[in-house]
Design an enzyme around this catalytic site. Structure first.
Site, PDB file in Angstrom:
ATOM      1  N   HIS A 193     -57.118  -6.041  -1.371  1.00  0.00           N
ATOM      2  CA  HIS A 193     -56.957  -7.495  -1.357  1.00  0.00           C
ATOM      3  C   HIS A 193     -57.996  -8.110  -0.426  1.00  0.00           C
ATOM      4  CE1 HIS A 193     -54.939  -6.215   2.320  1.00  0.00           C
ATOM      5  NE2 HIS A 193     -55.073  -7.450   2.776  1.00  0.00           N
ATOM      6  N   ASP A 195     -58.223 -11.405   2.484  1.00  0.00           N
ATOM      7  CA  ASP A 195     -57.318 -12.251   3.273  1.00  0.00           C
ATOM      8  C   ASP A 195     -57.622 -13.718   2.976  1.00  0.00           C
ATOM      9  OD1 ASP A 195     -56.293  -9.940   4.347  1.00  0.00           O
ATOM     10  OD2 ASP A 195     -57.395 -10.089   6.244  1.00  0.00           O
ATOM     11  N   ARG A 261     -49.759   5.310  11.249  1.00  0.00           N
ATOM     12  CA  ARG A 261     -50.779   4.312  11.598  1.00  0.00           C
ATOM     13  C   ARG A 261     -50.045   3.028  11.976  1.00  0.00           C
ATOM     14  NH1 ARG A 261     -56.151   2.292  10.718  1.00  0.00           N
ATOM     15  NH2 ARG A 261     -56.040   0.095  10.161  1.00  0.00           N
TER      16      ARG A 261
HETATM   17  C1  GA4 Z   1     -52.926 -10.825   2.871  1.00  0.00           C
HETATM   18  C2  GA4 Z   1     -53.186 -11.211   4.327  1.00  0.00           C
HETATM   19  C3  GA4 Z   1     -51.891 -11.308   5.161  1.00  0.00           C
HETATM   20  O1  GA4 Z   1     -51.381  -9.993   5.422  1.00  0.00           O
HETATM   21  C4  GA4 Z   1     -50.802 -12.127   4.417  1.00  0.00           C
HETATM   22  C5  GA4 Z   1     -50.473 -11.378   3.124  1.00  0.00           C
HETATM   23  C6  GA4 Z   1     -49.368 -11.931   2.233  1.00  0.00           C
HETATM   24  C7  GA4 Z   1     -48.028 -11.199   2.487  1.00  0.00           C
HETATM   25  O2  GA4 Z   1     -48.042 -10.013   2.844  1.00  0.00           O
HETATM   26  O3  GA4 Z   1     -46.987 -11.832   2.237  1.00  0.00           O
HETATM   27  C8  GA4 Z   1     -49.880 -11.768   0.779  1.00  0.00           C
HETATM   28  C9  GA4 Z   1     -51.379 -11.371   0.890  1.00  0.00           C
HETATM   29  C10 GA4 Z   1     -51.741 -11.665   2.340  1.00  0.00           C
HETATM   30  C11 GA4 Z   1     -52.270 -12.179  -0.091  1.00  0.00           C
HETATM   31  C12 GA4 Z   1     -51.634 -12.411  -1.492  1.00  0.00           C
HETATM   32  C13 GA4 Z   1     -50.095 -12.567  -1.452  1.00  0.00           C
HETATM   33  C14 GA4 Z   1     -49.699 -13.042  -0.055  1.00  0.00           C
HETATM   34  C15 GA4 Z   1     -49.138 -10.751  -0.095  1.00  0.00           C
HETATM   35  C16 GA4 Z   1     -49.470 -11.207  -1.483  1.00  0.00           C
HETATM   36  C17 GA4 Z   1     -49.276 -10.468  -2.567  1.00  0.00           C
HETATM   37  C18 GA4 Z   1     -49.602 -12.390   5.326  1.00  0.00           C
HETATM   38  C19 GA4 Z   1     -51.437 -13.357   3.858  1.00  0.00           C
HETATM   39  O4  GA4 Z   1     -51.544 -14.440   4.377  1.00  0.00           O
HETATM   40  O5  GA4 Z   1     -51.946 -13.081   2.586  1.00  0.00           O
END
Ligand code: GA4
Length: 321
Positions: A193, A195, A261
């Site tokens: 993914h 951020d 980890r």
């Molecule tokens: C990725 C970055 C951060 O960890 C996060 C994640 C969020 C979550 O874990 O709820 C998201 C992911 C993140 C991006 C897409 C969506 C939202 C999981 C997911 C499938 C907290 C964020 O801000 O985006």
């Protein structure tokens, strides 16, 4: 188990490719810009964050994750904040990971206080001293990047993280050792993914797992270093630099070292009402590659998406050739 596996192709061992930048040196701004353009990722050394802030918070995290599942599940709040186990996001992604997500918003400390009772006494103190130091470092990096890009004022990016309304988050991740019945090969801890925020600052213990994707699509493993930080360019910074900086695709694979980890990540985000658009001083007659949107709109869309989706795709302008 199957849902935690993914196919890893071209996973090479070009560890040395990850730039390591000493931010105490005045000339590091050029290296920072280069790393953000080339990789969207770099390691930070000589960062000035006291090592005890890192180790104190790590031991709090280790204590929390060692609590019984039923206690950890009490640490819930409105999505996405709170404790999660194997389920990532709300749209069906899974990983071999448990985590705790907290807001860092200074005006909303209630979730932190709530978790304090589970973590024991001084959790919010330990968390706040860590977060203040890491946010300060993130702001210094953003100011050096502004200098390196020759944009003014130099706090044009850092002020978004310093804003009282800054929508930043903090995440503790625990990737337990692989289960006995699996050989651990390509077991996915956290799927690929990018951020959504401006900048992410990660610190982990010395256990392997983090991988980043290079421009050519190859994945490389990032050697862990518990004394350093790793910084990611987020989607919002990619847009603000009109695509000059790359929001790096990354993931965490579970290795077979039998070690857990533990990572902690600060996600620096702007206020919800902030317009995410290329910085005018960077444009010099260029057209924006992106349609305009607010952080609120992007975040809402991101949280409805799947982890591996190309979220910025929807906001890219179709440029006539
Ligand atoms: C990725 C970055 C951060 O960890 C996060 C994640 C969020 C979550 O874990 O709820 C998201 C992911 C993140 C991006 C897409 C969506 C939202 C999981 C997911 C499938 C907290 C964020 O801000 O985006």
């Amino acid at each position: 188990m199957e849902q935690y596996f993914s196919i890893s192709k071209n996973c090479s061992t070009l560890y040395s490719a990850v730039p390591s930048i000493d931010i105490s040196k005045p000339d590091s701004k050029t290296l920072l810009v280069k790393a953000c353009e080339e990789f969207g990722f770099f390691k930070v050394i000589n960062h000035g964050v006291p090592t005890e802030y890192m180790s104190n918070l790590e031991s709090k995290a280790v204590n929390f994750f060692s609590l019984p599942l039923s206690v950890k599940h009490k640490a819930v709040a409105a999505h996405p904040f709170g404790y999660g186990n194997k389920m990532i996001g709300s749209t069906g992604d899974f990983g071999w990971v448990e985590y705790l997500i907290l807001t860092t918003n200074t005006t909303d400390q209630s979730s932190c206080r709530k978790f304090s009772s589970i973590f024991a006494e001084n959790f919010s103190w330990v968390l706040n001293e860590y977060l203040s130091a890491v946010r300060k470092m993130a702001c210094e990096i953003l100011e050096m990047l502004a200098d390196g890009l020759k944009i003014e004022p130099r706090n044009v990016l850092s002020k978004l993280l310093m804003d009282e309304q800054s929508d930043s988050m903090f995440r503790l991740n625990h990737y337990p050792p692989i289960p006995e019945e699996s050989d651990g090969h390509n077991l996915m801890g956290f799927g690929e993914h990018t951020d959504p925020q401006i900048i992410s600052v990660l610190r982990s213990n010395n256990t392997w797992g983090l991988q980043i994707s290079l421009k050519d699509g190859d994945w490389i493993s990032v050697p862990p270093d518990h004394n350093s930080f790793f910084v990611n360019v987020g989607d919002s910074l990619q847009v603000m630099t009109n695509g000059r900086f790359k929001s790096v695709k990354h993931r965490v694979v579970v290795n077979n070292s039998k070690e857990s980890r533990v990572s902690m990540i600060y996600f620096g985000g702007p206020p919800l009402c902030e317009k995410i658009a290329p910085l005018p001083s960077l444009m010099k007659g260029e057209d924006s590659l992106y349609k305009e949107f607010t952080w609120f709109e992007y975040k809402r869309y991101a949280f409805q998406s799947r982890l591996a989706d190309n979220r910025l795709g929807l906001f890219e302008k179709i440029v006539a050739s």
